[in-house]
Design a protein around this motif. Structure first.
Motif, short mmCIF file in Angstrom:
data_model
loop_
_atom_site.label_atom_id
_atom_site.label_comp_id
_atom_site.label_asym_id
_atom_site.label_seq_id
_atom_site.Cartn_x
_atom_site.Cartn_y
_atom_site.Cartn_z
N LEU A 117 41.47 35.45 -2.98
CA LEU A 117 41.07 35.39 -4.39
C LEU A 117 42.29 35.13 -5.26
N PRO A 118 42.08 34.42 -6.38
CA PRO A 118 43.20 34.25 -7.31
C PRO A 118 43.59 35.58 -7.94
N ALA A 119 44.76 35.62 -8.48
CA ALA A 119 45.21 36.84 -9.13
C ALA A 119 44.24 37.22 -10.24
N SER A 120 43.82 38.48 -10.26
CA SER A 120 42.83 38.92 -11.26
C SER A 120 43.09 40.38 -11.60
N LEU A 121 43.46 40.61 -12.85
CA LEU A 121 43.66 41.96 -13.35
C LEU A 121 42.52 42.27 -14.33
N THR A 122 41.63 43.17 -13.94
CA THR A 122 40.50 43.53 -14.77
C THR A 122 40.89 44.68 -15.68
N VAL A 123 40.80 44.43 -17.00
CA VAL A 123 41.19 45.42 -17.99
C VAL A 123 40.09 45.52 -19.03
N GLY A 124 39.60 46.68 -19.31
CA GLY A 124 38.57 46.86 -20.32
C GLY A 124 39.17 46.96 -21.71
N THR A 125 38.32 46.81 -22.71
CA THR A 125 38.75 47.02 -24.10
C THR A 125 39.15 48.49 -24.29
N LEU A 126 40.23 48.70 -25.00
CA LEU A 126 40.66 50.08 -25.26
C LEU A 126 39.95 50.60 -26.50
N ASP A 127 38.94 51.44 -26.28
CA ASP A 127 38.17 52.04 -27.36
C ASP A 127 38.62 53.48 -27.55
N LEU A 128 39.17 53.77 -28.71
CA LEU A 128 39.65 55.10 -29.03
C LEU A 128 38.74 55.76 -30.05
N GLY A 129 38.64 57.09 -29.98
CA GLY A 129 37.80 57.81 -30.92
C GLY A 129 36.34 57.77 -30.53
N SER A 130 35.48 58.18 -31.49
CA SER A 130 34.04 58.21 -31.27
C SER A 130 33.35 58.33 -32.62
N SER A 131 32.02 58.38 -32.60
CA SER A 131 31.26 58.47 -33.85
C SER A 131 31.44 59.82 -34.54
N THR A 132 32.03 60.79 -33.81
CA THR A 132 32.28 62.11 -34.41
C THR A 132 33.77 62.37 -34.62
N GLN A 133 34.59 61.34 -34.45
CA GLN A 133 36.03 61.51 -34.57
C GLN A 133 36.43 61.79 -36.02
N GLU A 134 37.12 62.92 -36.24
CA GLU A 134 37.56 63.28 -37.57
C GLU A 134 38.91 62.65 -37.89
N ARG A 135 39.27 62.67 -39.17
CA ARG A 135 40.51 62.08 -39.62
C ARG A 135 41.63 63.11 -39.64
N ASP A 136 42.85 62.64 -39.80
CA ASP A 136 44.04 63.48 -39.92
C ASP A 136 44.21 64.36 -38.68
N GLU A 137 44.04 63.75 -37.49
CA GLU A 137 44.30 64.45 -36.24
C GLU A 137 44.62 63.43 -35.15
N PHE A 138 45.17 63.93 -34.01
CA PHE A 138 45.56 63.06 -32.90
C PHE A 138 44.45 62.93 -31.87
#
Length: 551
Positions: A117-138
């Motif tokens: 097989l040819p070289a293939s690196l499968t990488v998903g989209t980096l999705d951070l947070g969620s629908s309940t993610q609050e602000r002013d925090e890590f």
């Protein structure tokens, strides 16, 4: 002597027969009862596991043993006949499987073709947070999965990103190696700013650079998204179609079916979902907007609300539109439109939600509509040509083609009418129709409507649309030519010698039948002028006669 020889030969024959029987008892002929019935798997992929299950027919339940008489390096076969192998290079390999039974051995020989097989690196989209993610925090150590889907090992040498520094974005590693088929996680950490907009937003990109074990270059770029909680939500949407209404609690299709000329009223109820009420949780400058590519009449309609405190609801924002046949193609139904609500908090964070609604339409099989109509001229007077041209645009909004449609033009109360028959117009098409009306001079001054009726068939009992154009019959006024005088040096030969009539609006000018004013009318000034001219001509004749007599 002969007897001895005979006995000797007989004894030798018996010994040979005994030995033959004993040897024959020790030789096992090839069994024809055990057979291999399965078809081998003849393809493989470099770096990926290969397997083939050998299946036999063994009607006598003999004890069998599986083996590999010939096989590539690393290939194995289990006691149950399962062949396994992971090819390391591309090419072909010969395989000879043996099945040894009580009564003999059977073989199956085949060739495996291995491809890389040819070289293939499968990488998903980096999705951070969620629908309940609050602000002013890590957000700490959120996993991001990478997989080597190729045939050769991949070494990642560098990971670069374009995420703004305001997010303090970092990854657990920027270098790693993945064997063929191997998966690994990279952990991401990010700070959520206090003024971050609600919803899922793209905040940057990540680029991975590396090489494979056979020297191929790898470069993969993926987006980074951050999702933060939304605190301005749509609680429900009420859609009123004509006199009926439907309340939706999520995106979906309106239960009521619309018809042409229906008024559609959309009312949205919104809620501020913050639980603590303070200056930072108040929603301000809230707008509601309809967005649609199907309904031009609805696109861009909006309403607004200045403020909504934490925990409160509001249902006062409303927009409305009418399903005008001139702006809508019923074949586009069901019509899709978005109800979008937006607002912001004091720190500038945008909140809001969008619902997508669908509105279906009831379409008749035969429906001829009048889109527009104009009269030319729209005003006629006593001296004008009394023929009026009516231009009408029509459209077939039904589901069937029309081949005998009609239009009728009529001035109610007067014998002025016209027909346009045998109109052929396909479903969804438009056409222009022109007719001429002769307006009698007996029709008095005033404003009149020319009524236009549309019939989709030859039957006058079914009218699908009506329209009216305004026609004005204006008054007439006599314009008198100014008198000539001796001091006027104008030599213009184009001065009209007859009366000119022009139409005017307002109170009609009365006149006596047969009366006339003009250059040689009853005006005293003109009579005096005529007498002077006659005297001058008489004096000129006398002078001429006197001169001729003297000569």
């Amino acid at each position: 002597m002969n007897k001895k020889i005979m006995f000797l030969l007989l004894a030798i024959a018996l010994v040979v027969l005994t030995i033959h029987s004993a040897i024959a008892a020790q030789i096992v002929p090839l069994s024809t009862n055990v057979t291999i019935t399965s078809q081998p798997v003849t393809t493989a992929t470099v770096g990926q596991a290969y397997s083939y299950q050998v299946v036999i027919s063994n009607p006598n339940n003999e004890v069998v043993t599986y083996g590999l008489a010939q096989a590539p390096t690393g290939m194995q076969i289990s006691s149950a006949g399962l062949v396994t192998w992971t090819p390391t290079t591309a090419g072909t390999n010969s395989v000879n499987i043996s099945v040894t039974a009580d009564a003999g051995v059977v073989y199956q020989t085949y060739t495996i073709t291995s491809t890389a097989l040819p070289a293939s690196l499968t990488v998903g989209t980096l999705d951070l947070g969620s629908s309940t993610q609050e602000r002013d925090e890590f957000i700490l150590n959120q996993a991001w999965t990478l997989k080597n889907a190729g045939s050769y090992a991949i070494t990642i040498n560098s990971i670069q990103h374009t995420v703004s520094s305001r997010y303090n974005f970092s990854l657990s590693t920027t270098q790693l190696t993945l064997q063929p088929g191997e998966e690994k996680d990279i952990l991401a950490t990010l700070y959520v700013p206090e003024d971050e907009n609600a919803g899922r937003t793209k905040i940057g990109q990540i680029t991975l650079l590396g090489t494979t074990s056979n020297g191929q270059q790898i470069a993969v770029t993926k987006e980074v998204y951050l999702e933060v909680e939304n605190n301005l939500v749509i609680d429900n949407v009420e859609v009123k179609v004509g006199s009926k209404k439907d309340t939706l609690t999520s995106s979906g299709t309106v239960d009521q079916t619309a018809e042409f000329d229906d008024e559609i009223i959309v009312t949205v109820e919104i809620k501020n979902t913050y639980s603590t009420d303070n200056a930072d949780t108040q929603m301000r400058d809230i707008t509601m907007e309809l967005l649609s590519s199907d309904l031009d009449v609805a696109d861009g309609l909006d309403d607004s609300l200045s403020r909504l405190d934490a925990g409160e609801k509001d249902d006062t924002m409303t927009v409305s539109f009418t399903l005008d046949p001139s702006d809508i193609d019923p074949n586009d139904a069901p019509f899709e439109f978005d109800v979008a609500v937006k607002g912001e908090t004091r720190n500038g964070a945008q909140h809001g939600e969008t619902w997508t609604l669908k509105l279906d339409m009831n379409v008749e099989s035969k429906d001829l509509r009048i889109i527009s109509a104009t009269a030319s001229p729209s005003t006629i007077s006593c001296n004008d040509n009394r023929r009026v041209r009516i231009d009408t645009e029509i459209r077939n909004l039904g589901t069937r083609d029309l081949d005998a449609a009609m239009l009728r033009f009529i001035m109610d109360g007067y014998d002025v009418s016209a027909w346009e028959k045998d109109i052929q117009i396909d479903q969804g098409d438009s056409d222009d129709v022109t007719v001429y009306l002769d307006v009698p001079r007996s029709i008095p001054v005033g404003n009149y409507y020319v009524d236009i009726k549309a019939y989709p068939t030859t039957s006058t009992s079914t009218t699908t649309d009506t329209e009216a154009v305004l026609l004005t019959v204006a008054e007439c006024q006599t314009v008198v030519t100014p008198p000539l005088n001796n001091t006027n040096t104008n030599t213009n030969n184009n001065v009209p010698l007859n009366n000119t009539y022009v139409p005017v609006q307002g109170t009609p000018v009365s006149s006596t039948s047969g009366s006339r004013t003009g250059l040689f009318g009853n005006d005293a000034t003109y009579i005096v002028l005529l007498a002077v001219l006659v005297v001058l001509m008489f004096v000129a004749v006398l002078l001429l006669v006197f001169r001729m007599t003297k000569n």
